[in-house]
Motif scaffolding. Sequence first.
Motif, PDB file in Angstrom:
ATOM      1  N   GLN A  53       4.820   5.192   7.528  1.00  0.00           N
ATOM      2  CA  GLN A  53       4.429   4.618   6.239  1.00  0.00           C
ATOM      3  C   GLN A  53       5.665   4.256   5.413  1.00  0.00           C
ATOM      4  O   GLN A  53       5.720   3.183   4.801  1.00  0.00           O
ATOM      5  CB  GLN A  53       3.530   5.597   5.479  1.00  0.00           C
ATOM      6  CG  GLN A  53       2.169   5.788   6.129  1.00  0.00           C
ATOM      7  CD  GLN A  53       1.313   6.854   5.460  1.00  0.00           C
ATOM      8  OE1 GLN A  53       1.795   7.632   4.630  1.00  0.00           O
ATOM      9  NE2 GLN A  53       0.045   6.897   5.799  1.00  0.00           N
ATOM     10  N   LEU A  54       6.644   5.162   5.393  1.00  0.00           N
ATOM     11  CA  LEU A  54       7.914   4.886   4.720  1.00  0.00           C
ATOM     12  C   LEU A  54       8.561   3.627   5.307  1.00  0.00           C
ATOM     13  O   LEU A  54       9.050   2.767   4.566  1.00  0.00           O
ATOM     14  CB  LEU A  54       8.853   6.086   4.877  1.00  0.00           C
ATOM     15  CG  LEU A  54      10.320   5.879   4.467  1.00  0.00           C
ATOM     16  CD1 LEU A  54      10.438   5.613   2.973  1.00  0.00           C
ATOM     17  CD2 LEU A  54      11.163   7.089   4.861  1.00  0.00           C
ATOM     18  N   THR A  55       8.546   3.518   6.634  1.00  0.00           N
ATOM     19  CA  THR A  55       9.153   2.370   7.316  1.00  0.00           C
ATOM     20  C   THR A  55       8.498   1.062   6.901  1.00  0.00           C
ATOM     21  O   THR A  55       9.183   0.068   6.615  1.00  0.00           O
ATOM     22  CB  THR A  55       9.053   2.547   8.847  1.00  0.00           C
ATOM     23  OG1 THR A  55       9.781   3.721   9.220  1.00  0.00           O
ATOM     24  CG2 THR A  55       9.634   1.347   9.588  1.00  0.00           C
ATOM     25  N   LEU A  56       7.171   1.048   6.825  1.00  0.00           N
ATOM     26  CA  LEU A  56       6.460  -0.165   6.406  1.00  0.00           C
ATOM     27  C   LEU A  56       6.809  -0.535   4.964  1.00  0.00           C
ATOM     28  O   LEU A  56       7.005  -1.713   4.649  1.00  0.00           O
ATOM     29  CB  LEU A  56       4.946   0.029   6.548  1.00  0.00           C
ATOM     30  CG  LEU A  56       4.399   0.010   7.976  1.00  0.00           C
ATOM     31  CD1 LEU A  56       2.951   0.484   7.994  1.00  0.00           C
ATOM     32  CD2 LEU A  56       4.496  -1.378   8.589  1.00  0.00           C
ATOM     33  N   GLY A  57       6.911   0.481   4.096  1.00  0.00           N
ATOM     34  CA  GLY A  57       7.259   0.224   2.701  1.00  0.00           C
ATOM     35  C   GLY A  57       8.669  -0.316   2.552  1.00  0.00           C
ATOM     36  O   GLY A  57       8.902  -1.288   1.825  1.00  0.00           O
ATOM     37  N   ILE A  58       9.631   0.286   3.265  1.00  0.00           N
ATOM     38  CA  ILE A  58      11.019  -0.173   3.190  1.00  0.00           C
ATOM     39  C   ILE A  58      11.176  -1.538   3.848  1.00  0.00           C
ATOM     40  O   ILE A  58      11.938  -2.388   3.365  1.00  0.00           O
ATOM     41  CB  ILE A  58      11.975   0.863   3.821  1.00  0.00           C
ATOM     42  CG1 ILE A  58      11.931   2.181   3.025  1.00  0.00           C
ATOM     43  CG2 ILE A  58      13.409   0.327   3.886  1.00  0.00           C
ATOM     44  CD1 ILE A  58      12.393   2.077   1.576  1.00  0.00           C
ATOM     45  N   ALA A  59      10.443  -1.784   4.929  1.00  0.00           N
ATOM     46  CA  ALA A  59      10.485  -3.110   5.576  1.00  0.00           C
ATOM     47  C   ALA A  59      10.025  -4.186   4.604  1.00  0.00           C
ATOM     48  O   ALA A  59      10.615  -5.267   4.525  1.00  0.00           O
ATOM     49  CB  ALA A  59       9.601  -3.108   6.821  1.00  0.00           C
ATOM     50  N   TYR A  60       8.983  -3.876   3.846  1.00  0.00           N
ATOM     51  CA  TYR A  60       8.487  -4.815   2.831  1.00  0.00           C
ATOM     52  C   TYR A  60       9.555  -5.073   1.775  1.00  0.00           C
ATOM     53  O   TYR A  60       9.826  -6.222   1.413  1.00  0.00           O
ATOM     54  CB  TYR A  60       7.217  -4.237   2.200  1.00  0.00           C
ATOM     55  CG  TYR A  60       6.708  -5.003   0.994  1.00  0.00           C
ATOM     56  CD1 TYR A  60       5.967  -6.166   1.160  1.00  0.00           C
ATOM     57  CD2 TYR A  60       6.968  -4.550  -0.294  1.00  0.00           C
ATOM     58  CE1 TYR A  60       5.491  -6.869   0.047  1.00  0.00           C
ATOM     59  CE2 TYR A  60       6.496  -5.240  -1.401  1.00  0.00           C
ATOM     60  CZ  TYR A  60       5.765  -6.395  -1.225  1.00  0.00           C
ATOM     61  OH  TYR A  60       5.309  -7.086  -2.324  1.00  0.00           O
ATOM     62  N   LEU A  61      10.205  -4.004   1.283  1.00  0.00           N
ATOM     63  CA  LEU A  61      11.264  -4.151   0.274  1.00  0.00           C
ATOM     64  C   LEU A  61      12.427  -4.977   0.819  1.00  0.00           C
ATOM     65  O   LEU A  61      12.888  -5.918   0.170  1.00  0.00           O
ATOM     66  CB  LEU A  61      11.779  -2.778  -0.156  1.00  0.00           C
ATOM     67  CG  LEU A  61      10.859  -1.913  -1.018  1.00  0.00           C
ATOM     68  CD1 LEU A  61      11.481  -0.539  -1.236  1.00  0.00           C
ATOM     69  CD2 LEU A  61      10.579  -2.576  -2.357  1.00  0.00           C
ATOM     70  N   HIS A  62      12.896  -4.639   2.024  1.00  0.00           N
ATOM     71  CA  HIS A  62      14.037  -5.351   2.603  1.00  0.00           C
ATOM     72  C   HIS A  62      13.704  -6.818   2.870  1.00  0.00           C
ATOM     73  O   HIS A  62      14.564  -7.687   2.726  1.00  0.00           O
ATOM     74  CB  HIS A  62      14.492  -4.659   3.892  1.00  0.00           C
ATOM     75  CG  HIS A  62      15.280  -3.407   3.647  1.00  0.00           C
ATOM     76  ND1 HIS A  62      16.089  -2.823   4.613  1.00  0.00           N
ATOM     77  CD2 HIS A  62      15.396  -2.622   2.547  1.00  0.00           C
ATOM     78  CE1 HIS A  62      16.656  -1.734   4.100  1.00  0.00           C
ATOM     79  NE2 HIS A  62      16.232  -1.587   2.856  1.00  0.00           N
ATOM     80  N   LYS A  78       0.810  -1.221   0.000  1.00  0.00           N
ATOM     81  CA  LYS A  78       0.000   0.000   0.000  1.00  0.00           C
ATOM     82  C   LYS A  78       0.844   1.271   0.000  1.00  0.00           C
ATOM     83  O   LYS A  78       0.356   2.339  -0.387  1.00  0.00           O
ATOM     84  CB  LYS A  78      -0.971  -0.003   1.183  1.00  0.00           C
ATOM     85  CG  LYS A  78      -0.315   0.058   2.544  1.00  0.00           C
ATOM     86  CD  LYS A  78      -1.296  -0.227   3.670  1.00  0.00           C
ATOM     87  CE  LYS A  78      -2.372   0.814   3.759  1.00  0.00           C
ATOM     88  NZ  LYS A  78      -3.270   0.582   4.919  1.00  0.00           N
ATOM     89  N   TYR A  79       2.116   1.197   0.438  1.00  0.00           N
ATOM     90  CA  TYR A  79       2.954   2.390   0.468  1.00  0.00           C
ATOM     91  C   TYR A  79       4.031   2.407  -0.622  1.00  0.00           C
ATOM     92  O   TYR A  79       4.997   3.147  -0.541  1.00  0.00           O
ATOM     93  CB  TYR A  79       3.576   2.561   1.861  1.00  0.00           C
ATOM     94  CG  TYR A  79       2.505   2.735   2.927  1.00  0.00           C
ATOM     95  CD1 TYR A  79       1.494   3.686   2.774  1.00  0.00           C
ATOM     96  CD2 TYR A  79       2.478   1.935   4.060  1.00  0.00           C
ATOM     97  CE1 TYR A  79       0.488   3.832   3.724  1.00  0.00           C
ATOM     98  CE2 TYR A  79       1.477   2.080   5.022  1.00  0.00           C
ATOM     99  CZ  TYR A  79       0.494   3.022   4.844  1.00  0.00           C
ATOM    100  OH  TYR A  79      -0.508   3.180   5.789  1.00  0.00           O
ATOM    101  N   LEU A  80       3.822   1.597  -1.643  1.00  0.00           N
ATOM    102  CA  LEU A  80       4.680   1.629  -2.831  1.00  0.00           C
ATOM    103  C   LEU A  80       3.825   1.965  -4.045  1.00  0.00           C
ATOM    104  O   LEU A  80       2.658   1.575  -4.121  1.00  0.00           O
ATOM    105  CB  LEU A  80       5.348   0.267  -3.078  1.00  0.00           C
ATOM    106  CG  LEU A  80       6.167  -0.382  -1.962  1.00  0.00           C
ATOM    107  CD1 LEU A  80       6.815  -1.653  -2.486  1.00  0.00           C
ATOM    108  CD2 LEU A  80       7.216   0.547  -1.418  1.00  0.00           C
ATOM    109  N   ILE A  81       4.418   2.678  -5.003  1.00  0.00           N
ATOM    110  CA  ILE A  81       3.729   2.921  -6.276  1.00  0.00           C
ATOM    111  C   ILE A  81       3.577   1.577  -6.986  1.00  0.00           C
ATOM    112  O   ILE A  81       4.557   0.853  -7.193  1.00  0.00           O
ATOM    113  CB  ILE A  81       4.530   3.903  -7.156  1.00  0.00           C
ATOM    114  CG1 ILE A  81       4.424   5.323  -6.601  1.00  0.00           C
ATOM    115  CG2 ILE A  81       4.071   3.856  -8.611  1.00  0.00           C
ATOM    116  CD1 ILE A  81       3.073   5.994  -6.760  1.00  0.00           C
ATOM    117  N   ASN A  82       2.358   1.233  -7.368  1.00  0.00           N
ATOM    118  CA  ASN A  82       2.100  -0.056  -8.014  1.00  0.00           C
ATOM    119  C   ASN A  82       2.352  -0.012  -9.515  1.00  0.00           C
ATOM    120  O   ASN A  82       2.078   0.992 -10.178  1.00  0.00           O
ATOM    121  CB  ASN A  82       0.648  -0.497  -7.761  1.00  0.00           C
ATOM    122  CG  ASN A  82       0.469  -1.091  -6.385  1.00  0.00           C
ATOM    123  OD1 ASN A  82       1.298  -1.858  -5.912  1.00  0.00           O
ATOM    124  ND2 ASN A  82      -0.617  -0.722  -5.719  1.00  0.00           N
TER     125      ASN A  82
END
Length: 341
Positions: free
Chosen positions: A131-140, A83-87
């Motif tokens: 929100q940034l943290t959740l997005g980066i956590a998903y990426l990592h 949800k916090y990344l551009i799809n």
Amino acid sequence: MKKGDTVESAPATLAYRSVMEQYGYEVGKVIGNGSYGTVYEAYYTKQKVMVAVKIISKKKASEEYLNKFLPREIQVMKVLRHKYLINFYQAIETTTRVYIILELAQGGDVLEWIQRYGACSESQAGKWFSQLTLGIAYLHSKGIVHRCDPSLSAAGRDLKLENLLLDKRENVKISDFGFAKMVPSNHSVRSSPPYRQMSCFTHLSQTYCGSYAYACPEILLGLPYNPFLSDTWSMGVILYTLMVAHLPFDDTNFKKLLRETQKEVTFPANIAISQECKNLILHMFRHATKRATILDVIKDPWVIKFQTEQASQEIRLLEAMCQPPLGATATNRHQSMEIHS
């Protein structure tokens, strides 16, 4: 995408509009320009939604970009759904262009917001940073780091305020994965790694491009660096800037920048920042051996305070990724017994 570059000529414009119309897209205004192409707003008639269309000119793009980085961008974006990344929606290729259809973030970017309104309140900064943290956590957790290749340094794609877009409800959408790197999971650990002994955070890179104001000291020193910990340093720069409305380190003089990144950052006396927030920023600005990983950041009390949803899934994925490779525990135990026997 950089703003202000030359827009394509009328015949070229007609050609891409014709292609887009065949796929059901009504192309609207330009919302960004760059070295290799242009980003447009578009209306997708089949689903009645607004989207962003990145149109890349094969004539303008380098062979390396077209053959290596563009396919990797599409490959990376296809597997990302958060949800916090551009799809990513679709890629269309013709003999002269590549069209990448993406989610449209209608609220501009965070840098523009700060330039317009100044420093954020702590609650606003907390919302965006969590929100940034959740997005980066998903990426990592997927072994993806938000960095790029030095041979394409003019593109400047890295984790920075310009790459944090906002949707119409002013929620963060992390963008620009053109040169994101996929790091092997459970990468082999060196016998004496200069970074912490966690299998998910021990892969070292030797390449970097982007904004030096967001770069960690080991990058500035030209040392092999941990790209996961490079991302968390950049997150520290972002949080500091959200709170203060200017970057923590002056990148106009490289020697000064190098000195500043190796000292403890200071906070303006006239801006109220909680000690919890300061502690988190300082943790992200530590030497790599002690720097916060994304797992540390997502569990931080200040971040938790602003999370509107449980981060249990992201934490579970990261903790699973950080497990030592199968057999490593038994091997380490065996070696320990031999040492003490």
